[in-house]
Each structure stands twice: as structure tokens, then as C-alpha cells.
Design an enzyme around this catalytic site. Sequence first.
Site, PDB file in Angstrom:
ATOM      1  CB  CYS B  77      -0.990  -0.070   1.123  1.00  0.00           C
ATOM      2  SG  CYS B  77      -2.240   1.142   0.889  1.00  0.00           S
ATOM      3  CG  HIS B 178      -4.402  -3.185   2.526  1.00  0.00           C
ATOM      4  ND1 HIS B 178      -3.691  -3.074   3.514  1.00  0.00           N
ATOM      5  CD2 HIS B 178      -4.943  -2.230   2.015  1.00  0.00           C
ATOM      6  CE1 HIS B 178      -3.470  -1.466   3.455  1.00  0.00           C
ATOM      7  NE2 HIS B 178      -4.464  -0.892   2.837  1.00  0.00           N
ATOM      8  CD  GLU B 180      -2.586  -5.778   4.897  1.00  0.00           C
ATOM      9  OE1 GLU B 180      -1.642  -6.180   4.044  1.00  0.00           O
ATOM     10  OE2 GLU B 180      -2.797  -4.743   5.336  1.00  0.00           O
TER      11      GLU B 180
END
Lengths: 272, 199
Positions: B77, B178, B180
Site C-alpha cells: 500500500c 492489502h 493481509e
Amino acid sequence: MKELIRDSERLSGSPFRGRGGLTKRIIPCLDIKDGRTVKGVNFENIRDAGDPVELGALYAQQGADELVFLDITATVEKRKTLSQLVNRIAHKINIPFTVGGGIGSVEDVSVLLQNGADKISVNTAAFRNPQLLNDLAKEFGSQCVVLAIDTKQEEDGEWYVYLNGGRTKTEAKCFDWAKEAVDRGAGEILLTSMNNDGTKKGFALDITKMLSKNLPVPVIASGGGGTMEHFTDVFEQGKADAALAASIFHFKEITIPDLKGYLRDKGIVVRM
Amino acid sequence: MVLKIVKYNAGNIQSVLFALERIGVEAEVTDDVEELQSADKVIFPGVGEASTAMDYLKARKLDQVIKELKQPVLGVCLGMQLMCAYSEENDTDCLGIFEEQVLKFDSSGSELKVPQMGWNNIYDLKSPLMKNVKEDSYCYFVHSYYASLGEHTIATTNYTKPFSAALSKGNFYGVQFHTEKSANAGEQILKNFIEMPRP
């Protein structure tokens, strides 16, 4: 792959053109009371619906795009329990999730984010102290600040803001408050229509559209989703960026894969 | 395998730690130069604003340190944007690892909102970072600025226009989305990074 290309051809001319494009989001909401998932009708008559962590993980696996956890009994004493629950959820879930309920300060938010929440939602506390939105946006960024509004259309036709889980009426109009909140730093609006919530008769399309068309942030429509057609309506007519529902998912009246398959067939871009 | 995450003033990295834990990888967050230099892999995360983040990195000489790392480095990001040459966000000169420019989404004339927030797909996938990731996989994005397409683009996404969803050059990798929070596709990309051999 072929299906995606077909979708993008069918959608040429829409802002969601191109290869797939940003999807509409389906968000199961888990209301938490004393660590359990519950769901009321018109904000009352609470029923038990299971362990929030298990349920959240199941939804993530089924293709939910995000999750919202609202602690409807959040009090100062219970906040620690909430942060522990958030921590358990974060260990298990690989999609974004929002936590709300009784959040009133930068410190509250800091604890929840440190325990793995991606976004937090604020409601009554932000209305009572709008500066909270500025403070949260400055400290953590607008992307993690969701403003939740409970709104009700009165006999005069206007949509008013309600506080304290729908128990307290205010004189503020829904659009005015939403606009002020966005100007102050809210990055997303979670809009619940109290007229529709729990009825399964469809989302409040007009107020959702009014906010979504006139505000530069995503609007999550909530309250009233009962059939798959209601979701098509709220995306197409209501211009919602995301739709949130609870009991229809908890009680398996509609499953997320079925709903997404249906929406895709209707030409709405969803993540499959 | 020693994995370090760059500690700086850019947002909450707890989600990154949890995601690594889910794939069985331990990581430590540090701004210690020697620890970063001696790690096997470095993740450079970030949510926030470009100029403030660059000022912080420069004040600690982390800008030079990151640029000169030899092991695989993954920017996520804002981390990826800071690895580019320049960001329009407050007119900021960035690390210049990738020559690509970071520009603000122009949504005028469309119904699209800025930031882009939600799931979008990644395509034209190249590089071992995208191994076993299907074309058109959906990933989770939250951003108002994007890196332009360029010779280092290894994944493309379309929002107002096609842009770089991921970049790579030598030992440096960057992803705009992202990882994650991007369900299975994100986990696969994190695993690919973890398994990346040292060049």
C-alpha cells in the site's frame, strides 16, 4: 475468465467497466451481546445466533467481502471483553472487518486497532461530539473511520437521526449529519433504516441513493434485506456500494454464494 | 527465516502480523538499521500520508537503508507508493526504487468514488510473486493514489484507468492492495514472498 469478460462487455458504459472492476460488497453483520451473536427485530426481541468468531470465519470462507461486529451491550466494563473478542477474530479472519458499539474516544479505537480491527464504527458518541471524527481521521486515517447512522423516516417524510441504538430521536436530518461527518473525516457511512430493519421487505432505497449520490464516500446500506432481489435493488436503484444484513445469513435463509451467483447473473460485479 | 517489518509512523501493522501468523510465519517490527539489513526478508507496510511518512524515514536515515537493502523487500500500500519515484500526494519525492509515478485518481465524469475502497481484480500477472495466483483474482484495496503502469508493473487493476496493482524490480516488490486482507489470493502472495530466494 470467459464469464468475467462477458460481464465487462455487458457492463460497458457503466462506471464499473473494464476487467471486473471494483465490486459491490456483501457484508454480514454480527451483533454481539455478552460474547454471542444475536439478532433483534426492529432493534428489539433479541435471539441467539451463535459464536461470533466461528460464524465470522464461516462467512469469510463463503465469500463475504467484509464483516461488521457490533457490540450492542458495549459498556466501559465490557470493553476489555470486546477487545479480546476482536483479537480472536483477527487471528482467524483474512478479510477486512469493522468493529462498533460504545466507541467514544481515540483511546478506545487505538485498543481495537491494536487488536486487529481494520475499521471502527462510531455512532452516538460521534453525534454528541463530532470533533471525535476529526480526531479519529487525523490519528488513524479516514479509511478506518465508519460513521454508523440509525435513521427513521417520520410522518413529515424526512429522515431523522436516532441515537442509542434507535432509542433516542434527534432533530437532525440524516443527510445533513452524514455530510457533516464526511467533511470531518468519516470515510464510509453505514446507514441503517429503522423503518426497514428486521422487516425483510427491502432496503430503504431513496435515502441510500441520496447519500450515495451526494457524498464522496462509500455507503453501506443496512436494514430490510430479505430476498436476493432486495440486494439487486439496493445496488441498482439505491446506488449502495455495499449491503449489510444479519439474520438472513445467520438463519441460512440466503447463503452468500447463492446471493453472489444471483447478483452476478443480474450483471452486478461481485467477487466470486 | 528472519522476517522484519519496518517500523515507522504509517498506520496499524497489526493486521500484517496476524496475516503472517496465519501462514505460520513469525515477524518482528523494528526500525533498527542493523536488524533490517541482516533480515532474510523485509516488509515495508503503510497506511497514511506520503510526505509525513517520507519525512519520518529521512529523519532516521531509513530512506537510504531501505533503498540499499539486498534481500527481498515487499512494500504494501503506502509502502509500495513510497518505493516509487514521486507521489502527487503533497508533492513528495519518494525513494525512487521504481521509476513509476504515484498520481491521484481522477474520478471526474464518473460515478466512481475516491478512495477506491473494496475488492477489485488483478490481471496481466507476471513475476514469481504472483505464482499460483489466478488471473483476475480479487484483492482488497483502499487508496486515493495509484502508481502508473510502467516497465516494472507485474499486476494491473482498473479503476478510472488501468494502474499498477503490483511492481517489481530486482529484489524489490510492491503491492498496492492489502495482501493481509485479500483472502486466499493475498495469502498466496504473502507465501510467495516468504518463499522468494535471496537474489
